[in-house]
Design a protein around this motif. Structure first.
Motif, PDB file in Angstrom:
ATOM      1  N   LYS A 174       0.834  -1.197   0.000  1.00 39.63           N
ATOM      2  CA  LYS A 174       0.000   0.000   0.000  1.00 39.63           C
ATOM      3  C   LYS A 174       0.875   1.255   0.000  1.00 39.63           C
ATOM      4  O   LYS A 174       0.587   2.229  -0.707  1.00 39.63           O
ATOM      5  CB  LYS A 174      -0.934   0.000   1.215  1.00 39.63           C
ATOM      6  N   ASN A 206      -2.366  -4.133   5.791  1.00 44.40           N
ATOM      7  CA  ASN A 206      -2.221  -2.858   6.502  1.00 44.40           C
ATOM      8  C   ASN A 206      -1.785  -3.090   7.946  1.00 44.40           C
ATOM      9  O   ASN A 206      -2.306  -2.491   8.882  1.00 44.40           O
ATOM     10  CB  ASN A 206      -3.520  -2.038   6.446  1.00 44.40           C
ATOM     11  N   ASP A 211       1.691   1.389   5.877  1.00 45.27           N
ATOM     12  CA  ASP A 211       0.621   0.891   5.022  1.00 45.27           C
ATOM     13  C   ASP A 211      -0.740   1.384   5.509  1.00 45.27           C
ATOM     14  O   ASP A 211      -1.639   1.659   4.706  1.00 45.27           O
ATOM     15  CB  ASP A 211       0.652  -0.633   4.975  1.00 45.27           C
ATOM     16  N   LYS A 212      -0.895   1.503   6.831  1.00 47.01           N
ATOM     17  CA  LYS A 212      -2.133   2.056   7.375  1.00 47.01           C
ATOM     18  C   LYS A 212      -2.313   3.510   6.923  1.00 47.01           C
ATOM     19  O   LYS A 212      -3.418   3.938   6.598  1.00 47.01           O
ATOM     20  CB  LYS A 212      -2.115   1.989   8.901  1.00 47.01           C
ATOM     21  N   LEU A 215      -3.419   3.563   3.351  1.00 44.69           N
ATOM     22  CA  LEU A 215      -4.833   3.188   3.258  1.00 44.69           C
ATOM     23  C   LEU A 215      -5.720   4.345   3.687  1.00 44.69           C
ATOM     24  O   LEU A 215      -6.744   4.621   3.053  1.00 44.69           O
ATOM     25  CB  LEU A 215      -5.096   1.960   4.128  1.00 44.69           C
ATOM     26  N   GLU A 334      -3.184   7.270  12.021  1.00 51.14           N
ATOM     27  CA  GLU A 334      -2.542   6.247  11.200  1.00 51.14           C
ATOM     28  C   GLU A 334      -1.194   5.742  11.716  1.00 51.14           C
ATOM     29  O   GLU A 334      -0.705   4.701  11.300  1.00 51.14           O
ATOM     30  CB  GLU A 334      -2.382   6.753   9.751  1.00 51.14           C
TER      31      GLU A 334
END
Length: 342
Positions: A174, A206, A211-212, A215, A334
């Protein structure tokens, strides 16, 4: 631990013990019961000291685990004690990375890029061994892409694409699509920005904070402000003057959205912090916390964390504790895991 009691002069034992003490000592308080239940104890400072002493021992003695100990020590310095500069200098003072060891190249690249030694890290990556006797390691392409992106290099996207083509895992996917999208956005190509950021919705896991964050951006359907993005990347690369120049092109009144205003205040604070102007940084951090306290972004949380670091350095433990506690009180942003760990 039992082995250490029985053979206190067996130096190699401290390598494993140091890592265990440090990692167990970093377990969040709400999970400490699990460590206690297992009959184990953790102590970050004790673990770091074990490894530091062992590194010094290895400089004067023929110690077979010297390189491994340095790797553990510098990673823990960076990730558990937020001492990126000390970690970097330790690597350089111990003749890392050398020319025949990909793990040593990776450690230098990782700490160099995330520790704001981008130019040096990129040079190390460019000199890594590439002949067929060495295993293919796609994460090098990801790190090279990061270094080039933080330098605003126009060919950064090609390295993230190479990583995606070769990588077999699910982490950094991601993030890679997000970084490719940024590369196009920096060229004012919003069509390709949306094309690649949309891929971050469906591809990869994620589990990692990076990656979170990717996203989160994909789900928001909001295009980052280009000036703030350029300033962020240059700052992350250690190019503080260039980041400041980028910030000087805009002002708080340039933005309508509270999120952009908060990021402007936060980025300004980070630059002054790195320039060793803590009191000015604290003013901007305070404003960022107030402006962004109700946003599902990391700006307020990290501003509180950085404020805590400043007050701790000043010797004001009460204010440091206040800001660290405030930092951990922010939910659902995040970088929650990473910032709370710090």
């Amino acid at each position: 631990v039992e082995n250490q009691k029985r053979l206190p002069d067996f130096k190699a034992n401290k390598k494993s013990l140091g890592v265990l003490y440090a990692l167990l000592g970093s377990v969040p308080d709400k999970y400490k019961w699990g460590v206690t239940l297992l009959g184990m104890e953790g102590n970050v400072e004790k673990g770091i000291c074990y490894l530091k002493d062992l590194v010094e021992f290895g400089k004067k003695n023929d110690f077979i685990y010297q390189d491994e100990t340095i790797i553990y020590y510098t990673f823990l310095l960076y990730h558990l004690q937020n001492q990126g500069e000390l970690a970097w200098q330790t690597l350089m003072n111990n003749n890392f990375p050398g020319s025949d060891n990909l793990m040593k190249v990776y450690v230098c690249a990782h700490i160099g890029i995330y520790g704001k030694h981008t130019t040096d890290a990129l040079e190390i990556l460019n000199k890594k061994p590439t002949d067929s006797s060495f295993i293919k390691f796609p994460l090098f392409d990801y790190l090279t892409g990061l270094a080039k992106l933080n330098s605003l290099d126009s060919d950064a996207a090609s390295y993230f694409k190479m990583f995606l083509a070769e990588n077999k895992g699910e982490n950094h996917i991601k993030s890679s699509y997000q970084k490719i999208a940024w590369c196009y956005l920096l060229k004012n190509d919003t069509l390709n920005y949306f094309h690649f950021i949309e891929k971050a919705l469906k591809k990869g896991d994620n589990l990692l904070d990076i990656d979170k964050q990717a996203l989160f951006e994909a789900q928001s359907h909001q295009v980052p402000n280009i000036n703030l993005l350029r300033a962020r990347l240059l700052f992350d690369g250690g190019y503080f003057q260039k980041a400041s120049d980028e910030m000087n092109l805009i002002s708080l009144n340039s933005f309508i959205k509270i999120e952009d205003q908060t990021e402007f205040l936060y980025r300004s604070g980070r630059i002054y912090d790195e320039w060793n102007k803590p009191d000015t940084a604290l003013v901007f951090y305070s404003k960022a916390i107030e402006k962004g306290k109700d946003l599902p972004r990391f700006f307020a949380a990290n501003a509180a964390f950085e404020s805590g670091k400043i007050y701790e350095a000043k010797g004001d433990k009460e204010k440091a504790k206040y800001y660290y506690t405030l930092c951990m009180s922010f939910e659902n942003h995040e970088y929650k895991n990473g910032i709370d760990q710090k």
